[in-house]
Design a protein around this motif. Structure first.
Motif, PDB file in Angstrom:
ATOM      1  N   THR A   1     -53.158  49.325  91.457  1.00  0.00           N
ATOM      2  CA  THR A   1     -53.572  48.544  90.423  1.00  0.00           C
ATOM      3  C   THR A   1     -52.997  47.277  90.222  1.00  0.00           C
ATOM      4  O   THR A   1     -53.349  46.475  89.267  1.00  0.00           O
TER       5      THR A   1
ATOM      6  N   VAL B   1     -55.106  43.973  89.705  1.00  0.00           N
ATOM      7  CA  VAL B   1     -56.476  44.386  89.243  1.00  0.00           C
ATOM      8  C   VAL B   1     -57.122  43.541  88.105  1.00  0.00           C
ATOM      9  O   VAL B   1     -58.329  42.949  88.301  1.00  0.00           O
TER      10      VAL B   1
ATOM     11  N   ALA C   1     -58.201  38.624  88.926  1.00  0.00           N
ATOM     12  CA  ALA C   1     -59.350  37.958  89.605  1.00  0.00           C
ATOM     13  C   ALA C   1     -59.537  36.705  89.128  1.00  0.00           C
ATOM     14  O   ALA C   1     -59.661  36.251  87.661  1.00  0.00           O
TER      15      ALA C   1
ATOM     16  N   ASP D   1     -55.390  52.559 101.099  1.00  0.00           N
ATOM     17  CA  ASP D   1     -56.305  51.514 101.141  1.00  0.00           C
ATOM     18  C   ASP D   1     -57.393  51.982 102.018  1.00  0.00           C
ATOM     19  O   ASP D   1     -57.001  52.076 103.214  1.00  0.00           O
TER      20      ASP D   1
ATOM     21  N   SER E   1     -58.476  52.172  96.639  1.00  0.00           N
ATOM     22  CA  SER E   1     -57.125  52.300  96.768  1.00  0.00           C
ATOM     23  C   SER E   1     -56.742  53.296  95.919  1.00  0.00           C
ATOM     24  O   SER E   1     -56.953  53.433  94.900  1.00  0.00           O
TER      25      SER E   1
ATOM     26  N   ALA F   1     -57.924  52.332  92.446  1.00  0.00           N
ATOM     27  CA  ALA F   1     -58.608  51.022  92.121  1.00  0.00           C
ATOM     28  C   ALA F   1     -59.739  50.940  93.019  1.00  0.00           C
ATOM     29  O   ALA F   1     -59.726  51.409  94.213  1.00  0.00           O
TER      30      ALA F   1
ATOM     31  N   ARG G   1     -62.079  47.257  94.670  1.00  0.00           N
ATOM     32  CA  ARG G   1     -62.212  45.854  94.597  1.00  0.00           C
ATOM     33  C   ARG G   1     -63.355  45.533  95.330  1.00  0.00           C
ATOM     34  O   ARG G   1     -63.781  46.161  96.328  1.00  0.00           O
ATOM     35  N   TYR G   2     -63.765  44.360  94.816  1.00  0.00           N
ATOM     36  CA  TYR G   2     -65.068  43.968  95.575  1.00  0.00           C
ATOM     37  C   TYR G   2     -65.123  42.385  95.576  1.00  0.00           C
ATOM     38  O   TYR G   2     -64.602  41.752  94.782  1.00  0.00           O
TER      39      TYR G   2
ATOM     40  N   ASN H   1     -65.695  37.879  92.933  1.00  0.00           N
ATOM     41  CA  ASN H   1     -64.335  38.631  93.276  1.00  0.00           C
ATOM     42  C   ASN H   1     -64.181  39.656  91.822  1.00  0.00           C
ATOM     43  O   ASN H   1     -64.285  38.952  90.816  1.00  0.00           O
TER      44      ASN H   1
ATOM     45  N   ALA I   1     -62.442  43.752  90.342  1.00  0.00           N
ATOM     46  CA  ALA I   1     -61.724  44.745  90.635  1.00  0.00           C
ATOM     47  C   ALA I   1     -61.503  45.777  89.319  1.00  0.00           C
ATOM     48  O   ALA I   1     -61.663  45.222  87.996  1.00  0.00           O
TER      49      ALA I   1
ATOM     50  N   GLY J   1     -59.679  49.332  87.694  1.00  0.00           N
ATOM     51  CA  GLY J   1     -58.535  50.366  88.119  1.00  0.00           C
ATOM     52  C   GLY J   1     -58.221  51.180  86.906  1.00  0.00           C
ATOM     53  O   GLY J   1     -58.652  50.896  85.554  1.00  0.00           O
TER      54      GLY J   1
ATOM     55  N   GLY K   1     -59.491  45.733  84.429  1.00  0.00           N
ATOM     56  CA  GLY K   1     -60.228  45.269  85.296  1.00  0.00           C
ATOM     57  C   GLY K   1     -60.447  43.804  85.165  1.00  0.00           C
ATOM     58  O   GLY K   1     -60.225  43.087  84.127  1.00  0.00           O
TER      59      GLY K   1
END
Length: 373
Positions: A140, A143, A146, A198, A208, A228, A230-231, A241, A243, A245, A262
């Motif tokens: 995390t 996270v 972003a 990951d 992750s 976590a 992530r995108y 973007n 995230a 967690g 997040g």
């Protein structure tokens, strides 16, 4: 002097490994004949900090703790479809913006092993993901960060980084025991001695998971577990973007602490506008939210100019009934040819705890520059 020593250390390492060198715009890279490489990199990030607690001001030249000065080395060696990776990175131990206060100004340099950020081995496979072992980022870590505004070097969700050890004063002018870092938190995962996995990227998602403990502080006895997702993706002119967690902290002899954190950032390339939000909550404890609006354009040939305004609001962060707020204004000018940025920020802080004590508002101003190599 620090810059000179960093370059000498990198060159000596490369010679020891008998690798040929090639210049890189932002780092020193050395390659071998089997596709492996060693990259030596770092940054210096200094600022002039002014902190006003409502009664007095403190001024000091500091290392910007939003992104501390550091030096590192990354090794990558392929073995067929697999990669062996090693990373060493340490902060330089310079006087940190979050380390000074009204009553203490640390030495200009005071390095110890807690400044080591990464000592990390990893094995990566395109089908099965990456296993990492050693001192490094928990799942995390980052996270909540972003951010596509271009001002994160001086302004981000960790709003106390530029002045975290300064204390609020009460209405009588007396210093209280409440420091900025007590009242403003991100619940971020940070770095620990850990094992981490990951996943490969699947439909723009990466997963992750990590488990670790504090290995650099001899007095710490706490376990950490987190996961976590992530995108990242483009939707026409918009880049997104995100995230999310979840963390569990298990202190020895104390109850477990559970967190959900997040962030999401959206950037519109044609206009240079960006927007980011972050939030975090502790089960049975405090919570916060953070929002940031950014604007970046190439007004000058030297590089992009970025502006942002952000706001943080926390409840129960420093105990039940506490409230903390911060608003900041920042500008960053990139100097592309010099791999540098110059920056300025102004941030206000307020705090209350629901008691008869009234706390004075405080503010921090910082101007400075970061140079990457």
């Amino acid at each position: 002097m620090t810059i000179h020593r960093a370059h000498i250390a990198g060159a000596a390492l490369a010679s020891a490994l008998s690798m040929t060198s090639s210049a890189n715009a932002q780092a020193l890279e050395y390659q071998n004949t089997s596709g492996g490489s060693v990259t030596v990199y770092g940054q210096l990030n200094f600022g002039y900090l002014n902190f006003d607690d409502g009664e007095s001001t403190t001024d000091e030249i500091v290392d910007n703790d939003n992104s501390p000065s550091r030096v590192g080395m990354a090794l990558v060696q392929p073995f067929g479809d697999n990669q062996l990776r090693f990373r060493f990175e340490t902060a330089l131990g310079l006087r940190s913006s979050s380390g000074i206060s009204q009553t203490e100004v640390p030495d200009g340099i005071d390095w110890d092993r807690t400044n080591i950020r990464h000592f990390d081995f990893a094995w990566a496979n395109p089908n099965y993901g990456t296993i990492s072992l050693g001192q490094g980022s928990m799942a995390t870590d980052g996270v909540t960060g972003a951010d596509d505004s271009g001002t994160d070097v001086i302004s981000n969700v960790s709003v106390s980084d530029i002045a975290g050890s300064f204390a609020f004063r009460d209405s009588t002018g007396a210093l209280t025991g409440v420091e900025l870092s007590d009242a403003f938190s991100t619940f971020d995962g940070g770095r620990r001695g850990r094992i981490r996995w990951d996943s490969p990227e699947v439909a723009n998602f990466t997963f992750s998971v990590a488990h670790g403990t504090e290995i650099l502080d001899e007095d710490a006895d706490t376990d950490y577990t987190d996961l976590a997702v992530r995108y990242g993706n483009d939707f026409g002119d918009f880049n997104v973007n995100a995230a999310l967690g979840a963390r569990r902290i298990q202190p020895s002899g104390s109850d477990d602490e559970d967190y959900v954190i997040g962030s999401v950032a959206v950037h519109h390339a044609p206009t240079g506008l960006s927007f980011a939000v972050a939030a975090g909550s502790e089960d049975g404890g405090g919570d916060y939210y953070y929002a940031k609006l950014g604007y970046a354009r190439d007004f000058f040939a030297v590089g992009t100019t970025a502006f942002s305004i952000d706001y943080y609001e926390g409840d129960d962060i420093n105990g039940a009934g506490t409230s903390s707020d911060s608003v900041g204004f920042s500008v960053v000018q990139s100097l592309d040819s010099a791999n540098s940025e110059i920056f300025a920020t102004y941030r206000e802080y307020s705090y209350s705890d629901g008691t008869a004590t009234s706390y004075q508002d405080a503010n921090a101003t910082m101007i400075g520059a970061r140079w990457k190599f």
